[in-house]
Design an enzyme around this catalytic site. Structure first.
Site, PDB file in Angstrom:
ATOM      1  N   HIS A 219     -20.398  -5.542 -13.894  1.00 47.08           N
ATOM      2  CA  HIS A 219     -20.582  -5.343 -12.453  1.00 47.08           C
ATOM      3  C   HIS A 219     -21.110  -3.928 -12.235  1.00 47.08           C
ATOM      4  CE1 HIS A 219     -20.083  -5.967  -8.251  1.00 47.08           C
ATOM      5  NE2 HIS A 219     -19.105  -5.118  -8.103  1.00 47.08           N
TER       6      HIS A 219
ATOM      7  N   ASP B  17       0.856  -1.190   0.000  1.00 51.91           N
ATOM      8  CA  ASP B  17       0.000   0.000   0.000  1.00 51.91           C
ATOM      9  C   ASP B  17       0.891   1.238   0.000  1.00 51.91           C
ATOM     10  OD1 ASP B  17      -3.253   0.296   0.885  1.00 51.91           O
ATOM     11  OD2 ASP B  17      -2.030   2.119   1.024  1.00 51.91           O
TER      12      ASP B  17
HETATM   13  N1  APR Z   1      -0.729   1.714  -4.616  1.00 53.35           N
HETATM   14  C1  APR Z   1      -1.088   0.907  -3.607  1.00 53.35           C
HETATM   15  N2  APR Z   1      -2.160   1.146  -2.832  1.00 53.35           N
HETATM   16  C2  APR Z   1      -2.877   2.240  -3.099  1.00 53.35           C
HETATM   17  C3  APR Z   1      -2.570   3.122  -4.138  1.00 53.35           C
HETATM   18  C4  APR Z   1      -1.428   2.829  -4.917  1.00 53.35           C
HETATM   19  N3  APR Z   1      -1.060   3.618  -5.928  1.00 53.35           N
HETATM   20  N4  APR Z   1      -3.486   4.120  -4.134  1.00 53.35           N
HETATM   21  C5  APR Z   1      -4.347   3.858  -3.149  1.00 53.35           C
HETATM   22  N5  APR Z   1      -3.992   2.730  -2.513  1.00 53.35           N
HETATM   23  C6  APR Z   1      -4.607   2.079  -1.375  1.00 53.35           C
HETATM   24  C7  APR Z   1      -5.171   3.046  -0.348  1.00 53.35           C
HETATM   25  O1  APR Z   1      -4.131   3.612   0.450  1.00 53.35           O
HETATM   26  C8  APR Z   1      -6.078   2.142   0.447  1.00 53.35           C
HETATM   27  O2  APR Z   1      -5.450   1.581   1.567  1.00 53.35           O
HETATM   28  O3  APR Z   1      -5.722   1.314  -1.762  1.00 53.35           O
HETATM   29  C9  APR Z   1      -6.434   1.024  -0.565  1.00 53.35           C
HETATM   30  C10 APR Z   1      -7.907   0.925  -0.866  1.00 53.35           C
HETATM   31  O4  APR Z   1      -8.523   0.537   0.296  1.00 53.35           O
HETATM   32  P1  APR Z   1      -9.905   1.141   0.812  1.00 53.35           P
HETATM   33  O5  APR Z   1      -9.874   2.630   0.685  1.00 53.35           O
HETATM   34  O6  APR Z   1     -10.172   0.552   2.146  1.00 53.35           O
HETATM   35  O7  APR Z   1     -10.951   0.623  -0.271  1.00 53.35           O
HETATM   36  P2  APR Z   1     -11.556  -0.841  -0.446  1.00 53.35           P
HETATM   37  O8  APR Z   1     -12.836  -0.940   0.265  1.00 53.35           O
HETATM   38  O9  APR Z   1     -10.497  -1.857  -0.167  1.00 53.35           O
HETATM   39  O10 APR Z   1     -11.892  -0.833  -2.000  1.00 53.35           O
HETATM   40  C11 APR Z   1     -10.857  -0.784  -2.967  1.00 53.35           C
HETATM   41  O11 APR Z   1     -12.034  -2.262  -4.424  1.00 53.35           O
HETATM   42  O12 APR Z   1     -14.177  -3.095  -4.233  1.00 53.35           O
HETATM   43  C12 APR Z   1     -13.371  -2.137  -4.825  1.00 53.35           C
HETATM   44  O13 APR Z   1     -14.869  -0.276  -5.204  1.00 53.35           O
HETATM   45  C13 APR Z   1     -13.788  -0.748  -4.460  1.00 53.35           C
HETATM   46  O14 APR Z   1     -12.419   0.295  -6.089  1.00 53.35           O
HETATM   47  C14 APR Z   1     -12.525   0.007  -4.713  1.00 53.35           C
HETATM   48  C15 APR Z   1     -11.439  -0.985  -4.345  1.00 53.35           C
END
Ligand code: APR
Length: 311
Positions: free
Chosen positions: A174, A32
């Site tokens: 979806h 992340d």
């Molecule tokens: N590289 C790695 N991680 C990243 C990056 C990146 N460039 N940009 C953002 N992130 C991380 C964020 O820091 C965050 O921890 O992606 C993570 C996404 O997690 P959440 O915000 O908790 O979202 P989540 O519920 O996991 O959903 C993520 O999946 O189901 C789909 O619609 C949803 O598109 C969304 C994705």
């Protein structure tokens, strides 16, 4: 031990790791951008392994180098949906994140299979395949297992029958135009249409279509993560164990169902070669019309992507 790297250690990413660790399927890497967060979650989960008795290594990182030699890359990085936001609103923000995650991970794991979870799902899977240049068997999107599981859960709630007896198939994109196939769904072999009165079935179909939004509205600060991540874990298991599991997934269409150059939710067979086969159902006219409508919506998002990113 096999190795699975999960890009994005947020709600879906970390919960995918949790389901996978329970299955003792592979060593895990969580990546992340947030400093310390993937490391903290990975260490916490690792410390749970003695309790549940699973020998799994779990590592957190902010760099893609940690994903080296992965068998499977699961992409969940991106922004989740907020209330009032459609999946497609996420397009430009998530295209940049997913594109980078796909190309960077491929450098370290040229033989990996990709499972994409980030929304808008079908288009993010398309982006991953185009950006990596991989053959279609190596990129699948998670959506159909989740949508079908939602429908199965609603049927179980309505009928009081075990979820294990309930088979439902939700295909298509979806999005709100997804295609719950009631004709192919059944309870212990009894067609759903015989088991339930039409109005109850209709209500279940509508709730399934809006299943993601229902959770978003309840959570207010994010989108569903338990069921989407459970679906990802099932897909990874099917590939690593060469199960030949037939499940609905987003796959690259090359003429199947009359569709070309797009990802779409169809029944596929998952095994050691990833997406090994697309299963073609015989659709009646009404189902075909729903399919075409859903495909047009997905195609539109693909076209919007092509205006944003050169592929
Ligand atoms: N590289 C790695 N991680 C990243 C990056 C990146 N460039 N940009 C953002 N992130 C991380 C964020 O820091 C965050 O921890 O992606 C993570 C996404 O997690 P959440 O915000 O908790 O979202 P989540 O519920 O996991 O959903 C993520 O999946 O189901 C789909 O619609 C949803 O598109 C969304 C994705």
């Amino acid at each position: 031990m096999k190795k699975i790297s999960i890009i994005g250690a947020g709600m879906t990413g970390a919960t995918t790791a949790h389901w996978l660790a329970e299955r003792e399927l592979a060593d895990l890497v969580l990546v992340d951008v947030v400093d310390g967060m993937p490391q903290g979650k990975a260490l916490d989960m690792l410390e749970a392994m003695p309790i549940i008795g699973k020998d799994v290594e779990i590592v957190g990182a902010n760099e893609y180098a940690a994903t080296k030699d992965s068998d499977i890359i699961i992409i969940t990085a991106g922004l989740p949906r907020k209330p009032g936001m459609s999946r497609d609103d996420l397009l430009s923000a998530n295209a940049e994140i997913v594109g980078k995650a796909a190309t960077e991970t491929l450098k370290y794991s040229p033989d990996a299979f990709y499972i994409v979870l980030t929304n808008p799902l079908d288009t993010m899977a398309y982006l991953t395949m185009k950006k990596t240049g991989l053959p279609r068997n190596r990129v699948v999107g998670q959506a159909g297992i989740l949508d079908s599981a939602r429908m199965r859960a609603f049927v179980a709630m309505e009928t009081g029958v075990s979820v294990e007896n309930i088979d439902c198939y939700v295909l298509g994109g979806h999005g709100d135009e997804m295609v719950p196939l009631t004709r192919h769904s059944n309870i212990a072999g009894i067609p759903l249409r015989e088991y339930l009165p039409p109005d109850r079935l209709e209500a279940i179909v509508n709730r399934t279509r809006k299943g993601g939004g229902e959770i978003v509205n309840l959570l207010k600060t994010g989108s569903a993560f338990y069921a989407p991540s459970a679906a990802c874990a099932q897909m990874a298991e099917a590939i690593l164990k060469n199960k030949k599991l037939i499940v609905p997934c987003a796959a690259y269409m090359d003429g199947e169902y009359g569709l070309h150059d797009m990802f779409f939710g169809v029944p596929v067979m998952l095994g050691a070669n990833g997406m090994e086969k697309i299963i073609e159902y015989q659709l009646d006219d009404k189902e075909k019309a729903m399919f075409d409508k859903s495909a047009a919506a997905v195609k539109e998002t693909h076209e919007a992507l092509k205006k944003l990113v050169s592929l």
